[in-house]
Design a protein around this motif. Structure first.
Motif, PDB file in Angstrom:
ATOM      1  N   ILE A 272      -3.600   5.558  -1.461  1.00 21.49           N
ATOM      2  CA  ILE A 272      -2.342   4.828  -1.296  1.00 21.49           C
ATOM      3  C   ILE A 272      -1.354   5.385  -2.314  1.00 21.49           C
ATOM      4  O   ILE A 272      -1.521   5.208  -3.522  1.00 21.49           O
ATOM      5  CB  ILE A 272      -2.583   3.319  -1.482  1.00 21.49           C
ATOM      6  CG1 ILE A 272      -3.584   2.831  -0.428  1.00 21.49           C
ATOM      7  CG2 ILE A 272      -1.271   2.550  -1.400  1.00 21.49           C
ATOM      8  CD1 ILE A 272      -4.127   1.451  -0.671  1.00 21.49           C
ATOM      9  N   VAL A 273      -0.342   6.080  -1.816  1.00 21.77           N
ATOM     10  CA  VAL A 273       0.533   6.876  -2.674  1.00 21.77           C
ATOM     11  C   VAL A 273       1.972   6.418  -2.493  1.00 21.77           C
ATOM     12  O   VAL A 273       2.464   6.310  -1.365  1.00 21.77           O
ATOM     13  CB  VAL A 273       0.411   8.377  -2.329  1.00 21.77           C
ATOM     14  CG1 VAL A 273       1.160   9.218  -3.353  1.00 21.77           C
ATOM     15  CG2 VAL A 273      -1.064   8.799  -2.260  1.00 21.77           C
ATOM     16  N   ASP A 365       4.599  -3.064  -5.081  1.00 23.74           N
ATOM     17  CA  ASP A 365       4.176  -4.258  -4.342  1.00 23.74           C
ATOM     18  C   ASP A 365       3.562  -3.887  -2.998  1.00 23.74           C
ATOM     19  O   ASP A 365       2.557  -4.481  -2.577  1.00 23.74           O
ATOM     20  CB  ASP A 365       5.367  -5.203  -4.139  1.00 23.74           C
ATOM     21  CG  ASP A 365       5.785  -5.901  -5.420  1.00 23.74           C
ATOM     22  OD1 ASP A 365       4.979  -5.952  -6.363  1.00 23.74           O
ATOM     23  OD2 ASP A 365       6.929  -6.404  -5.468  1.00 23.74           O
ATOM     24  N   HIS A 366       4.162  -2.920  -2.332  1.00 26.53           N
ATOM     25  CA  HIS A 366       3.606  -2.474  -1.056  1.00 26.53           C
ATOM     26  C   HIS A 366       2.243  -1.806  -1.255  1.00 26.53           C
ATOM     27  O   HIS A 366       1.310  -2.010  -0.456  1.00 26.53           O
ATOM     28  CB  HIS A 366       4.578  -1.513  -0.369  1.00 26.53           C
ATOM     29  CG  HIS A 366       4.207  -1.192   1.042  1.00 26.53           C
ATOM     30  ND1 HIS A 366       4.501   0.026   1.635  1.00 26.53           N
ATOM     31  CD2 HIS A 366       3.547  -1.909   1.990  1.00 26.53           C
ATOM     32  CE1 HIS A 366       4.063   0.026   2.874  1.00 26.53           C
ATOM     33  NE2 HIS A 366       3.475  -1.131   3.122  1.00 26.53           N
ATOM     34  N   ALA A 367       2.102  -1.030  -2.328  1.00 26.98           N
ATOM     35  CA  ALA A 367       0.814  -0.399  -2.620  1.00 26.98           C
ATOM     36  C   ALA A 367      -0.272  -1.444  -2.848  1.00 26.98           C
ATOM     37  O   ALA A 367      -1.398  -1.302  -2.363  1.00 26.98           O
ATOM     38  CB  ALA A 367       0.949   0.512  -3.843  1.00 26.98           C
ATOM     39  N   ILE A 368       0.065  -2.506  -3.563  1.00 29.37           N
ATOM     40  CA  ILE A 368      -0.898  -3.582  -3.810  1.00 29.37           C
ATOM     41  C   ILE A 368      -1.266  -4.274  -2.505  1.00 29.37           C
ATOM     42  O   ILE A 368      -2.440  -4.571  -2.238  1.00 29.37           O
ATOM     43  CB  ILE A 368      -0.323  -4.575  -4.833  1.00 29.37           C
ATOM     44  CG1 ILE A 368      -0.176  -3.906  -6.197  1.00 29.37           C
ATOM     45  CG2 ILE A 368      -1.169  -5.837  -4.926  1.00 29.37           C
ATOM     46  CD1 ILE A 368       0.709  -4.655  -7.169  1.00 29.37           C
ATOM     47  N   GLU A 369      -0.270  -4.528  -1.678  1.00 21.82           N
ATOM     48  CA  GLU A 369      -0.527  -5.163  -0.372  1.00 21.82           C
ATOM     49  C   GLU A 369      -1.478  -4.313   0.472  1.00 21.82           C
ATOM     50  O   GLU A 369      -2.429  -4.829   1.085  1.00 21.82           O
ATOM     51  CB  GLU A 369       0.798  -5.360   0.357  1.00 21.82           C
ATOM     52  CG  GLU A 369       0.676  -5.927   1.759  1.00 21.82           C
ATOM     53  CD  GLU A 369       2.015  -5.944   2.490  1.00 21.82           C
ATOM     54  OE1 GLU A 369       1.989  -5.917   3.736  1.00 21.82           O
ATOM     55  OE2 GLU A 369       3.069  -5.961   1.833  1.00 21.82           O
ATOM     56  N   LEU A 370      -1.237  -2.993   0.507  1.00 19.97           N
ATOM     57  CA  LEU A 370      -2.095  -2.099   1.273  1.00 19.97           C
ATOM     58  C   LEU A 370      -3.505  -2.041   0.683  1.00 19.97           C
ATOM     59  O   LEU A 370      -4.500  -2.050   1.414  1.00 19.97           O
ATOM     60  CB  LEU A 370      -1.488  -0.702   1.308  1.00 19.97           C
ATOM     61  CG  LEU A 370      -0.206  -0.539   2.135  1.00 19.97           C
ATOM     62  CD1 LEU A 370       0.482   0.776   1.795  1.00 19.97           C
ATOM     63  CD2 LEU A 370      -0.517  -0.612   3.631  1.00 19.97           C
TER      64      LEU A 370
END
Length: 444
Positions: A272-273, A365-370
């Protein structure tokens, strides 16, 4: 009859006669008798056995490594490293177990009170083929140090390793029956395992393997009210933040994903980058892909090929690899997929093979969600400025968090997961104590 094959060529290695019901009963009786005696042996003497096992592992490392490579296919250098890690684990447990298993005084209303860690009896272990010595030694050292006996049901694919490990303990001076290996045909494993778990002579059960196998063992153990430790699958996120050292992260990513031909529960699987450095990371990752060995079986290769093909059909971009290699054996070109999104097989399923899935995130935040969009929860690796990466990592659910390092097991640290990655812990004080009766003692 059990037939083992060389994954590099598909050629037959050996044939083994499986244990019948009488032989299984003999193993149960022998380990139960050994457990009663071993529980009375002083801790220092138990640990002397582990040191002897570690010494033999070192002396025989070339022989054992060649056996691992022949039966499950990993390159010889990786097999040698596996044996060395087993020997290290023996030394660590022998050195630290006196502290881990010592009585623990507690202040209470009693005149004296403490916690003691006492043996349970026979520990039944169901172990996989991907690290055929390491998976066994990490449970066996803990179980035997704590005063238990061990009964192993190893994968039929590594039957030679299972028998070699039993002989290893015998040669190191283990009493008869203290460590036994059961040889069971694949089609009989579910019924035989359920019967053994239900047997009154079995005190606890540990399994490393698939979710399906873990659920079956958990059902049997629950019905028998037996304690279980389950180390199951993983879909570990490897999160690369905008302030990461990208070349270093890419090198570690390739090493984590493609080591053991991707056949590791704890290897990084979903990369996840953050968008800002995603192109740079992908370009660097493509330069770091190593030479790998074959997968352990044809069906395992078929599964990872299916996951890659279905993900590409759903919109992922295959940048390299993913094609079975023509010729004998179960080889597959290492694959890198970009623009992977939730719902694709390489995102939602455990990928137990050499396929790296790159998922692009808008921001932290999107990385954490993914990262949290999974039923698994074994390990998590986050790359970036240390405090920043640690803050992000703390918001991701996992049994282990590694900052600026790939997830790895260490005998001094507990290892295990949450969610569908299982429960309980192996290694360290927590792993040794899993196989004990944590007993409260109070003296008025």
């Amino acid at each position: 009859m059990i037939l083992t094959r060389n994954p590099a060529t598909g050629a037959e290695l050996a044939r083994y006669r499986a244990h019948d019901d009488a032989a299984i009963e003999d193993a149960l009786a022998a380990t139960a008798a050994a457990a009663r005696d071993w529980a009375t042996v002083a801790l220092d003497d138990r640990l002397t056995l582990l040191l002897a096992v570690g010494k033999l592992l070192t002396e025989r490392r070339d022989t054992y490594a060649a056996l691992i490579t022949a039966e499950m296919g990993k390159p010889l250098a990786e097999s040698l490293a596996e044996i060395d890690k087993c020997a290290w684990n023996c030394r660590v447990v022998a050195d630290l177990a006196p502290g881990w298993l010592a009585d623990h005084p507690i202040d209470s209303a009693a005149t004296r009170s403490w916690i003691s860690y006492e043996p349970l009896g026979v520990i039944f272990a169901v172990m996989p083929w991907n690290f055929p010595f390491w998976q066994v030694l990490r449970f066996a050292c803990a179980a035997l140090a704590a005063g238990n006996a061990a009964l192993l049901k190893h994968s039929p694919d590594v039957t030679g390793c299972a028998l070699a490990i039993e002989a290893l303990f015998t040669d190191a001076g283990a009493p008869p029956g203290l460590f036994r290996s059961l040889i069971v045909e694949a089609q009989r494993v579910p019924s035989v395992s359920a019967r053994i778990v239900a047997d009154a002579r079995i005190a606890a059960v540990t399994l490393t393997g698939s979710e399906r196998a873990g659920a079956a063992i958990a059902r049997a153990a629950g019905a028998a009210l037996k304690k279980t430790v389950l180390e199951l699958g993983g879909s570990d996120p490897f999160v690369v933040l905008a302030d990461a050292d990208v070349p270093r992260a890419a090198e570690a990513a390739a090493r984590s994903r493609f080591g053991n031909a991707g056949q590791s529960c704890v290897s990084a699987k979903r990369f996840i980058v953050v968008d800002a450095i995603a192109d740079e990371f992908v370009a660097a990752l493509l330069t770091e892909i190593p030479q790998i060995g074959p997968l352990a079986r044809a069906d395992l290769r078929d599964t990872i090929v299916r996951q890659i093909e279905q993900s590409v059909a759903a919109g992922a971009t295959l940048l390299t690899g993913g094609t079975p290699v023509d010729g004998p054996g179960y080889h597959l070109e290492p694959a890198v997929l970009d623009h992977v999104t939730p719902g694709m097989p390489v995102f939602t399923e455990e990928t137990f093979g050499p396929a790296a899935a790159v998922i692009r995130a808008r921001d932290d935040d999107h990385a954490i969600e993914l990262a949290n969009d999974t039923d698994f929860g074994l390990g998590c690796s986050v790359w970036g400025e240390p405090e920043h990466a640690l803050a992000v990592g703390r918001r991701i659910r996992s049994g282990a968090l590694f900052v600026n390092a790939p997830v790895a097991s260490d005998p001094r640290l507990p290892f295990g997961g949450v969610g569908r990655s299982g429960y309980g812990r192996e290694l360290s004080a927590e792993g040794v104590r899993e196989f004990t009766n944590v007993r409260t003692v109070a003296v008025a």
